[in-house]
Design a protein around this motif. Structure first.
Motif, PDB file in Angstrom:
ATOM      1  N   CYS A   1      36.414  27.702  44.247  1.00 16.95           N
ATOM      2  CA  CYS A   1      35.153  28.010  44.956  1.00 16.95           C
ATOM      3  C   CYS A   1      35.426  28.751  46.272  1.00 16.95           C
ATOM      4  O   CYS A   1      36.566  28.923  46.666  1.00 16.95           O
TER       5      CYS A   1
ATOM      6  N   ARG B   1      43.835  16.415  37.396  1.00 22.48           N
ATOM      7  CA  ARG B   1      42.991  17.024  36.359  1.00 22.48           C
ATOM      8  C   ARG B   1      42.471  15.956  35.387  1.00 22.48           C
ATOM      9  O   ARG B   1      41.269  15.916  35.069  1.00 22.48           O
TER      10      ARG B   1
ATOM     11  N   HIS C   1      37.601  23.345  39.745  1.00 20.68           N
ATOM     12  CA  HIS C   1      36.753  24.507  40.007  1.00 20.68           C
ATOM     13  C   HIS C   1      37.261  25.253  41.252  1.00 20.68           C
ATOM     14  O   HIS C   1      37.471  24.651  42.294  1.00 20.68           O
TER      15      HIS C   1
ATOM     16  N   TYR D   1      37.619  20.457  43.579  1.00 21.77           N
ATOM     17  CA  TYR D   1      37.335  21.802  44.080  1.00 21.77           C
ATOM     18  C   TYR D   1      38.538  22.370  44.831  1.00 21.77           C
ATOM     19  O   TYR D   1      39.138  21.688  45.671  1.00 21.77           O
TER      20      TYR D   1
ATOM     21  N   ALA E   1      34.481  16.279  40.012  1.00 22.61           N
ATOM     22  CA  ALA E   1      34.924  17.661  40.212  1.00 22.61           C
ATOM     23  C   ALA E   1      36.050  17.698  41.235  1.00 22.61           C
ATOM     24  O   ALA E   1      35.997  17.011  42.257  1.00 22.61           O
TER      25      ALA E   1
ATOM     26  N   GLN F   1      37.598  35.354  41.838  1.00 26.18           N
ATOM     27  CA  GLN F   1      36.722  35.188  40.667  1.00 26.18           C
ATOM     28  C   GLN F   1      37.063  36.201  39.577  1.00 26.18           C
ATOM     29  O   GLN F   1      37.066  35.870  38.385  1.00 26.18           O
TER      30      GLN F   1
ATOM     31  N   SER G   1      33.179  28.105  50.921  1.00 24.38           N
ATOM     32  CA  SER G   1      33.698  27.393  49.751  1.00 24.38           C
ATOM     33  C   SER G   1      33.197  25.953  49.737  1.00 24.38           C
ATOM     34  O   SER G   1      32.809  25.415  48.697  1.00 24.38           O
TER      35      SER G   1
ATOM     36  N   ARG H   1      29.032  21.412  39.927  1.00 20.68           N
ATOM     37  CA  ARG H   1      29.845  22.187  38.994  1.00 20.68           C
ATOM     38  C   ARG H   1      30.237  21.377  37.759  1.00 20.68           C
ATOM     39  O   ARG H   1      30.781  21.935  36.811  1.00 20.68           O
TER      40      ARG H   1
ATOM     41  N   ASP I   1      33.605  13.348  44.224  1.00 19.16           N
ATOM     42  CA  ASP I   1      34.207  14.649  43.998  1.00 19.16           C
ATOM     43  C   ASP I   1      35.211  14.893  45.124  1.00 19.16           C
ATOM     44  O   ASP I   1      35.098  14.317  46.211  1.00 19.16           O
TER      45      ASP I   1
ATOM     46  N   GLN J   1      40.260  35.152  37.925  1.00 25.34           N
ATOM     47  CA  GLN J   1      39.998  33.989  37.081  1.00 25.34           C
ATOM     48  C   GLN J   1      39.395  34.398  35.738  1.00 25.34           C
ATOM     49  O   GLN J   1      39.779  33.887  34.680  1.00 25.34           O
TER      50      GLN J   1
ATOM     51  N   GLN K   1      41.028  33.804  32.023  1.00 28.29           N
ATOM     52  CA  GLN K   1      40.311  33.088  30.969  1.00 28.29           C
ATOM     53  C   GLN K   1      40.172  33.924  29.697  1.00 28.29           C
ATOM     54  O   GLN K   1      40.125  33.378  28.591  1.00 28.29           O
TER      55      GLN K   1
END
Length: 269
Positions: free
Chosen positions: A269, A94, A267, A105, A103, A115, A255, A262, A75, A118, A122
């Motif tokens: 964080c 990606r 992601h 991060y 992942a 958050q 973070s 995840r 990751d 985000q 979405q």
């Protein structure tokens, strides 16, 4: 299992919550006290190690040049998310993360309310996002001659100067060390992205001990024409000339501790 095994690209302080697997840094002089067996001679040697998470705290070029290699074995925690302003790099990382079940991060850093923004992105209810960063001129590391001249003008004339206002994609390569917060904003605001999140960089000679981050959010408009808006101002204590504010280090550490379990993909964080 036990502590997460972490490899570090760049040099910093290791958390007691994690086990250090390796460190790579361009200058070995700065790594006094690190056992020789943990120091990599070449970055490619990370392929011989078994880190659960590899952390970049060096330069945006690391993600561009070595991101795919890192995601092939681990990751990846990208401490310089301005690298993702390059569309080719973002697309590549990606897809590589998904292909390898890894992942990627992205730390939120000084980006307050990440958050919530985000979630709005979405759901499709985020219509605009602007991030303004105000710092003392000595805090900026700029890759633009035009912005450097404006920054010097701020010092010599002892006045506030707007160094840049426009898309975060355009700004990131011009001030890669200063606008990681804006890059995180572009990742959080996924329906707007780097092209449509607005970044504003301001030099203020009176901002000696502080970094100011203002976030302006625009949301959906109701049936009667009222628009959802939020504006926050974060005042972050900072040493004179420091690129990063003091409180950002604690945020970065948290973070890092959240960068696990995840699943594949990108992601915040």
């Amino acid at each position: 299992r036990g502590k997460m095994k972490v490899g570090i690209i760049g040099f910093g302080n290791n958390s007691k919550d994690m086990e250090l697997e390796f460190v790579w840094n361009r200058s070995k002089v700065e790594m006094e006290g690190i056992p020789e067996k943990l120091i990599l001679d070449k970055l490619e040697d990370l392929l011989k190690r078994s880190a659960d998470l590899i952390v970049e705290v060096a330069h945006p070029s690391i993600a561009k040049d070595y991101g795919k290699m890192i995601l092939s074995v681990s990751d990846f925690f990208i401490g310089s998310p301005t690298a993702l302003a390059d569309q080719t790099t973002e697309d590549s990382l990606r897809s590589t993360a998904l292909q390898n079940g890894r992942a990627l991060y992205v730390p939120s850093g000084a980006f307050w309310g990440a958050q919530d923004i985000q979630k709005m992105a979405q759901s499709g209810s985020l219509s605009s996002l602007k991030v303004t960063m105000k710092k003392h001129p000595s805090c900026f590391k700029l890759s633009s001659k035009k912005m450097e001249l404006l920054n010097k003008q701020s010092i010599h004339e002892d006045r506030i100067v707007v160094l840049f206002e426009g898309s975060v994609r355009e700004l990131c390569p011009l001030a890669p060390n200063n606008v990681n917060t804006m890059a995180a904003a572009a990742i959080a605001a996924s329906n707007l992205g780097f092209d449509n999140v607005v970044g504003c960089l301001v030099a203020d000679p009176k901002m000696g001990d502080w970094h100011i981050v203002e976030i302006e959010v625009g949301g959906a408009t109701s049936a009667n024409g009222d628009k959802f808006t939020v504006k926050t101002t974060r005042s972050n204590p900072a040493n004179p000339g420091a690129v990063t504010g003091s409180a950002t280090f604690a945020s970065f550490r948290q973070s890092l501790l959240q960068a696990k379990n995840r699943g594949p993909g990108v992601h915040l964080c």
